[in-house]
Design an enzyme around this catalytic site. Sequence first.
Site, short mmCIF file in Angstrom:
data_model
loop_
_atom_site.label_atom_id
_atom_site.label_comp_id
_atom_site.label_asym_id
_atom_site.label_seq_id
_atom_site.Cartn_x
_atom_site.Cartn_y
_atom_site.Cartn_z
N HIS A 137 0.88 -1.18 0.00
CA HIS A 137 0.00 0.00 0.00
C HIS A 137 0.92 1.23 0.00
O HIS A 137 2.04 1.18 0.52
CB HIS A 137 -0.83 -0.05 1.28
CG HIS A 137 -1.89 0.99 1.40
ND1 HIS A 137 -1.62 2.30 1.73
CD2 HIS A 137 -3.24 0.93 1.26
CE1 HIS A 137 -2.74 2.98 1.81
NE2 HIS A 137 -3.75 2.18 1.51
N ASP A 214 3.74 -4.42 7.72
CA ASP A 214 2.44 -3.76 7.63
C ASP A 214 1.36 -4.84 7.80
O ASP A 214 1.13 -5.64 6.90
CB ASP A 214 2.31 -3.07 6.27
CG ASP A 214 0.95 -2.43 6.06
OD1 ASP A 214 0.03 -2.70 6.87
OD2 ASP A 214 0.79 -1.69 5.08
N GLN A 217 -3.90 -5.58 6.92
CA GLN A 217 -4.90 -6.52 6.39
C GLN A 217 -4.82 -7.88 7.08
O GLN A 217 -5.52 -8.81 6.67
CB GLN A 217 -4.70 -6.72 4.88
CG GLN A 217 -4.95 -5.48 4.05
CD GLN A 217 -6.41 -5.00 4.10
OE1 GLN A 217 -7.30 -5.74 4.55
NE2 GLN A 217 -6.65 -3.78 3.66
N LYS A 240 -9.84 -1.45 10.42
CA LYS A 240 -9.84 -2.64 9.57
C LYS A 240 -10.00 -3.91 10.40
O LYS A 240 -9.88 -5.02 9.89
CB LYS A 240 -8.53 -2.70 8.77
CG LYS A 240 -8.41 -1.57 7.75
CD LYS A 240 -7.15 -1.74 6.94
CE LYS A 240 -6.78 -0.49 6.18
NZ LYS A 240 -7.68 -0.17 5.08
N CYS A 378 -4.74 2.29 -3.64
CA CYS A 378 -3.50 2.86 -3.06
C CYS A 378 -2.33 1.91 -3.25
O CYS A 378 -1.48 1.78 -2.35
CB CYS A 378 -3.67 3.19 -1.58
SG CYS A 378 -4.89 4.44 -1.28
N1 PLP Z 1 -1.54 -0.80 4.60
C1 PLP Z 1 -2.43 -1.62 4.04
C2 PLP Z 1 -2.04 -3.00 3.63
C3 PLP Z 1 -3.74 -1.17 3.85
O1 PLP Z 1 -4.64 -1.99 3.29
C4 PLP Z 1 -4.09 0.14 4.25
C5 PLP Z 1 -5.45 0.66 4.01
O2 PLP Z 1 -6.13 0.24 3.11
C6 PLP Z 1 -3.12 0.94 4.85
C7 PLP Z 1 -1.85 0.43 5.01
C8 PLP Z 1 -3.43 2.32 5.35
O3 PLP Z 1 -4.26 2.22 6.44
P1 PLP Z 1 -4.88 3.54 7.15
O4 PLP Z 1 -5.53 4.31 6.04
O5 PLP Z 1 -5.84 3.00 8.14
O6 PLP Z 1 -3.75 4.27 7.76
#
Ligand code: PLP
Length: 420
Positions: A137, A214, A217, A240, A378
């Site tokens: 992301h 990260d 998910q 999430k 993203c």
């Molecule tokens: N990392 C991953 C794998 C994501 O799916 C997302 C959001 O879709 C993010 C980071 C960013 O998360 P947030 O917008 O809650 O900071």
Amino acid sequence: MAVIDRAGLGAAALADLRAMFPVLAQTVNGAPLAYLDNAATTQMPLPVLDAMRHFELHDRANIHRGVHTLSQRATDAFDHARQGLKRFVGAGAAHELVFTSGTTDALNLVAHGLSTPGAAPVVIQPGDEIIVSLLEHHANLVPWQQAARRCGARLLILRPDARGRLQPEDLAGLLTPRTRVFAVTACANATGERPPYETLLALAAGAGALTVLDAAQSVAHAMPDLSALDCDFMAFSGHKMLGPMGTGVLVGRRAALERLQPLRYGGDMVARVSATEASFAELPMRLEGGTPHVAGAVGLAAAASFIEAAGRGRIDAHVSALRSHAAAGLAALPGVTVLAAGAGASGIVSFAAEGAHPHDIGTLLDEQGIAVRTGHHCAQPLLDHLGLGPTTRASFALYNTHEEVERLLAGVARALRLLR
Ligand code: PLP
């Protein structure tokens, strides 16, 4: 949790479970809502809403600074939430947990903290190397681009194969004595691919790099305990994992967290301040400047308890059955390509359809009350690499049903007929 039986999520259990998510019981555009956008944001169950409401109605006060009862109760609630979340991720004695506003905030805290001058020596030096996978992301890519630029470091990309899978031997070929950081996702939000992150993190740690995971998910699903991973920093978001928006976590090894410059200077993160100088508090407060989202932390911990009570294994069995059902049905439609078709371990199914723009598919599905996400999710570099452009993504949570998958499949088939 009583409503989830040992065998999984039977129809009656699922109906009881769904009743705990009042937002699901509505019609949208004249049809029952089928909420299939859980990789973007999940819904909150009543116990989470109740925990936050209880805090706001009875215990709301600022933390740490007060001698009065409400302030102490609020401080206890915040600390209790921290301890609960540490247990939830399997943190050990050598770990600490910092509350953030989400994954993006947590990853920026790490990338900024390793690349900016301040109270501690800067970790990333000119000529050092940062490796980031292309599954990421933007939240786990752009902060590293900026960090590399700030420090005069090189950003190296671990590219997936043509099917979107990361290979440990490719990482081995990128690691050098100059590698300072390796950052990777535990599940690609754009495709649902689950990389072999245990092996990748171990390889990078073995080469002396700091490792960043990260888990946005993944944290609501079965994962190894943090203490079993070669992981210095792990980030995730509350919204999430059935928790509140604007909440998140950076959890990691205390020794690694100590190497971060704070991102926010001010109240609550200092030990002693003079007119011209300041010394800083110990972890975790050192990285939590300003008044935190205390009700959010309480809600996030309640969400973790809800997931634990439901059972991550059982949730995963249900969600991956929904994913397999959807992936097989979509792949059978003419001109449809399912990304990471074999990825069984996530609840995300992303697809491209010849002759139909995802935005139009998403709009036609919404007409039938079916909520999916369309676009680059993203993760533009990954979709460019796969050569597929924007996609339509359905993503499942514990409250989704096979009937909703059937509606999705019928809705996509209808959209393709109308659009082609
Ligand atoms: N990392 C991953 C794998 C994501 O799916 C997302 C959001 O879709 C993010 C980071 C960013 O998360 P947030 O917008 O809650 O900071």
